[in-house]
Design an enzyme around this catalytic site. Structure first.
Site: not given
Length: 442
Positions: A124, A169, A321
């Site tokens: 990631r 983010s 999510d």
């Protein structure tokens, strides 16, 4: 060895399910407790692997972190700028949130900290955190693409900055604000698209001066550096991202009614439930209240006939999510559901957009990916199932397809249960106690 699980058609799901604590708030409560002076008592902390990795990291930084009982923890902090240099590499496991927030924490100390993680986390990108921290004078050495393992070295004096987020983010925003605690003056983050605001709320709770204003550029968040944070009690609400799985299961399994107490209802986290309500879900919010600055309610979820809708891209930050489990709901809705603006799904624990689309198609659902948009066509008879889904260390993919198996014609299996423990320890046992049929098949 990987532990496969098989999910078969469920009985009506009933009862009260106590969902584990919010993962985002759990990470932040441990970190801010460690940056405070005095004692912080935390109740309801998520004791999944991701959060336990952050607890171990704060111990490595010199904070006292003690487990007192189920969900109950005590942290005695070192104060802003008072952390020790860890003697060993900090292993964040699968926790992308934990690593990004800890990078910001470490940046505020004139020390060098080494970070690594599991195979998924090492794939990631961390460059989106590294870029603003470098502007503050932090030295970061990482693998190609900003990937872990990596090292963070903080300067003697951190430079406060004003930084506009290039992507929505909350993790990047939070890393900058946590670093900014150690910088003289004011550190500002501008977010053109709003993201979850747990960090701002908790910084205030621990005594930091935080200003938030809406401007033509976007939401402007400023933290005043070098405060003396004070240990405070924290009650962690149940995680809405985890509550999504039993909630969707109850909506889809005929005859179901579940009570999910104490779920966080922060509007910047509640996009999935907003979407489900638009789809016709019978979800009742009762006993609404505020705990440690966060809105909380008890959710009553009943079986419902859902209809397809278009989910706008601007809602994505509040439910990023939850798209895998929304895809499961959409496959059982009347009509077509279009989910727009899912680019951030590609850099989660797995390429979640591809994993969701491929898994749904393998189970017999009609799905299409067009750029960053996912379209799911509902089927009158649901989906066939009858396959095994590779989860690639992604807990949300694992749980989403176990829910799908509860309403599929044939059972759905996942190839590895282990990842679920990162966010929802005890998921299988909790769901089986309510009426699910999830087992090893042995």
């Amino acid at each position: 060895m990987p532990q496969p699980l098989i999910s078969s058609r469920a009985r009506p799901l009933t009862g009260t399910l106590r969902i584990p604590g919010d993962k985002s708030i759990s990470h932040r409560s441990l970190i801010l407790g460690g940056l405070s002076v005095g004692e912080t008592r935390i109740e309801g902390l998520l004791e999944g692997e991701d959060v336990l990795a952050t607890a171990a990291a704060m111990r490595a930084f010199g904070a006292t972190v003690e487990h007192l009982g189920p969900g109950s923890w005590r942290v005695v902090g070192r104060g802003v700028g008072g952390l020790d240099e860890p003697a060993d590499v900090i292993d964040c496991g699968n926790a992308g949130t934990g690593m990004r927030l800890l990078m910001g924490t470490a940046a505020g100390q004139p020390i060098t900290t080494f970070f690594t993680g599991d195979g998924s986390l090492r794939r990631r990108p961390m460059g989106r955190v590294g870029a603003p921290l470098a502007q503050m004078g932090v030295r970061i050495v990482a693998r190609e693409g900003g990937r872990p393992p990596l090292a963070v070295t903080g300067p003697e004096i951190l430079t406060p900055i004003t930084y506009t987020l290039p992507v929505a983010s909350a993790q990047v925003k939070s890393a900058i604000l946590l670093a900014g605690l150690a910088a003289p003056g004011e550190t500002t983050v501008i977010e053109p698209k709003w993201t979850r605001d747990h960090t701002e709320t908790m910084l205030r709770h621990f005594g930091a001066e935080v200003r938030v204003e809406d401007t033509a550029e976007g939401r402007r968040i400023t933290v005043v550096g070098e405060p003396e944070l004070t240990g405070r009690p924290v009650v962690v609400p149940a995680d809405p991202s985890s509550a999504a799985f039993p909630a969707v299961a109850a909506l889809l399994v005929e005859g179901s009614e579940l009570l999910l107490p104490g779920v966080g209802t922060n509007p910047l986290r509640f996009g999935l439930f907003e979407t489900l309500l638009e789809m016709g879900a019978d979800i009742e919010l009762t006993n609404k209240r505020i705990e440690a600055g966060e809105p909380v309610a008890d959710l009553v979820v009943r079986h419902s006939r859902l209809k397809g809708i278009e989910v706008p891209a601007e809602r994505a930050p509040s439910m990023i999510d939850e798209y895998p489990i929304l895809a499961v709901a959409a496959a059982h809705a009347e009509g077509t559901t279009i989910m727009r603006g899912l680019d951030e799904l590609r850099v989660k624990e797995s390429d979640r957009l591809a994993a969701t689309a491929n898994g749904m198609a393998a189970c017999g659902a009609r799905v299409e990916v067009d750029g960053d948009d996912l379209t799911v066509h509902g089927a009158d008879n649901g989906v066939a199932g009858g396959t095994t889904i590779p989860v690639d260390l992604d807990h949300r993919i694992a749980m989403a397809f176990l829910v799908l198996g509860m309403v599929s014609a044939d059972a759905v299996a996942i190839d590895d249960e282990a990842a679920i423990a990162t966010s929802f320890p005890g998921f299988r046992e909790l769901m089986n106690g309510a009426g699910a049929a999830i087992g090893t098949g042995a």
